[in-house]
Design an enzyme around this catalytic site. Structure first.
Site, PDB file in Angstrom:
ATOM      1  N   TYR A 161     -30.656 -34.426 -22.729  1.00 53.62           N
ATOM      2  CA  TYR A 161     -30.748 -33.580 -21.532  1.00 53.62           C
ATOM      3  C   TYR A 161     -29.364 -33.246 -20.967  1.00 53.62           C
ATOM      4  O   TYR A 161     -29.251 -32.526 -19.985  1.00 53.62           O
ATOM      5  CB  TYR A 161     -31.612 -34.270 -20.446  1.00 53.62           C
ATOM      6  CG  TYR A 161     -31.066 -35.620 -20.045  1.00 53.62           C
ATOM      7  CD1 TYR A 161     -31.370 -36.765 -20.791  1.00 53.62           C
ATOM      8  CD2 TYR A 161     -30.220 -35.755 -18.956  1.00 53.62           C
ATOM      9  CE1 TYR A 161     -30.844 -37.996 -20.444  1.00 53.62           C
ATOM     10  CE2 TYR A 161     -29.694 -36.985 -18.597  1.00 53.62           C
ATOM     11  CZ  TYR A 161     -30.016 -38.096 -19.352  1.00 53.62           C
ATOM     12  OH  TYR A 161     -29.482 -39.319 -19.014  1.00 53.62           O
ATOM     13  N   GLY A 162     -28.299 -33.779 -21.574  1.00 51.62           N
ATOM     14  CA  GLY A 162     -26.933 -33.527 -21.104  1.00 51.62           C
ATOM     15  C   GLY A 162     -26.057 -33.124 -22.278  1.00 51.62           C
ATOM     16  O   GLY A 162     -26.419 -32.236 -23.070  1.00 51.62           O
ATOM     17  N   GLU A 204     -22.638 -43.728 -25.034  1.00 49.51           N
ATOM     18  CA  GLU A 204     -23.302 -43.688 -23.727  1.00 49.51           C
ATOM     19  C   GLU A 204     -23.102 -44.988 -22.944  1.00 49.51           C
ATOM     20  O   GLU A 204     -23.867 -45.283 -22.027  1.00 49.51           O
ATOM     21  CB  GLU A 204     -24.804 -43.407 -23.926  1.00 49.51           C
ATOM     22  CG  GLU A 204     -25.116 -42.122 -24.683  1.00 49.51           C
ATOM     23  CD  GLU A 204     -24.715 -40.856 -23.928  1.00 49.51           C
ATOM     24  OE1 GLU A 204     -24.826 -40.812 -22.700  1.00 49.51           O
ATOM     25  OE2 GLU A 204     -24.254 -39.908 -24.594  1.00 49.51           O
ATOM     26  N   PHE A 232     -34.392 -37.882 -27.139  1.00 50.83           N
ATOM     27  CA  PHE A 232     -34.453 -36.818 -26.123  1.00 50.83           C
ATOM     28  C   PHE A 232     -33.064 -36.632 -25.525  1.00 50.83           C
ATOM     29  O   PHE A 232     -32.445 -37.597 -25.068  1.00 50.83           O
ATOM     30  CB  PHE A 232     -35.452 -37.199 -25.032  1.00 50.83           C
ATOM     31  CG  PHE A 232     -35.564 -36.185 -23.919  1.00 50.83           C
ATOM     32  CD1 PHE A 232     -36.270 -35.004 -24.106  1.00 50.83           C
ATOM     33  CD2 PHE A 232     -34.973 -36.417 -22.677  1.00 50.83           C
ATOM     34  CE1 PHE A 232     -36.380 -34.062 -23.083  1.00 50.83           C
ATOM     35  CE2 PHE A 232     -35.081 -35.485 -21.638  1.00 50.83           C
ATOM     36  CZ  PHE A 232     -35.784 -34.298 -21.856  1.00 50.83           C
TER      37      PHE A 232
END
Ligand code: SIN
Length: 182
Positions: A13-14, A90, A11
């Protein structure tokens, strides 16, 4: 395409929305319930520097909220390689979690997805601030991946193209326009 060959879902989202930089089989819009997207994470390795962090998104727990993003289906054969690379990318405070998300148009059927989330106890977490302060910080920050403004602009445009409405991102893009940098 069918989901049969998908070994895992990621997933995004950024920045992973517009710059996944990993091989995937398929992608679609999906919703994660119970979290909202916020520019509350400091970035000292991508969009800022030590002592002068930029602001990037994380997911903040919100029982009444939800966050729309993209899920990418990765083949089993590439899974390990992809996750190893993402763990490095990340590394500035994000941890891998597994959450259930609902693909758009799936009539409620959920899939389990890996989600990189920077929680409030990570050392780079900045937390809330008013939108004008966030805009000022974004407008003056830059790091090895480029300037912070580009991150906001890319996210804002990608969400618009995907027909995802996120008031926090829109307000920040408008605040940047107001201070004359967007
Ligand atoms: C993501 O995009 O899913 C994580 C946050 C980021 O890398 O911007």
């Amino acid at each position: 395409m069918s989901n049969r060959n998908v070994g895992c879902w990621i997933f995004a989202y950024g920045s992973l929305i517009w710059k996944p930089e990993f091989p995937y089989l398929t992608k679609r819009v999906a919703t994660l319930e119970g979290f909202t997207r916020r520019f509350w994470q400091g970035s000292i390795d991508h969009r800022g520097m030590p002592g002068a962090p930029g602001r990037v998104v994380t997911l903040v727990k919100d029982p009444n909220g939800s966050c729309e993003g993209l899920i990418f289906g990765v083949s089993d054969a590439r899974r390990e390689e992809v996750l190893n690379a993402l763990d490095v990318r990340e590394k500035g405070g994000y941890e891998r979690n597994v959450y259930s998300v609902t693909p758009r148009g799936s009539t409620g059927t959920k899939v389990e997805a890996l989600v990189y989330r920077a929680g409030p106890s990570n050392p780079n977490f900045l937390g809330p601030a008013d939108i004008e302060s966030i805009a000022r910080q974004v407008s003056s920050s830059c790091g090895p991946s480029g300037n912070n403004l580009e991150y906001v602009r890319n996210l804002h445009e990608s969400l618009r193209d995907l027909r995802i409405w996120d008031p926090h991102v829109t307000k920040l893009a408008m605040a940047l326009e107001t201070i004359g940098v967007n």
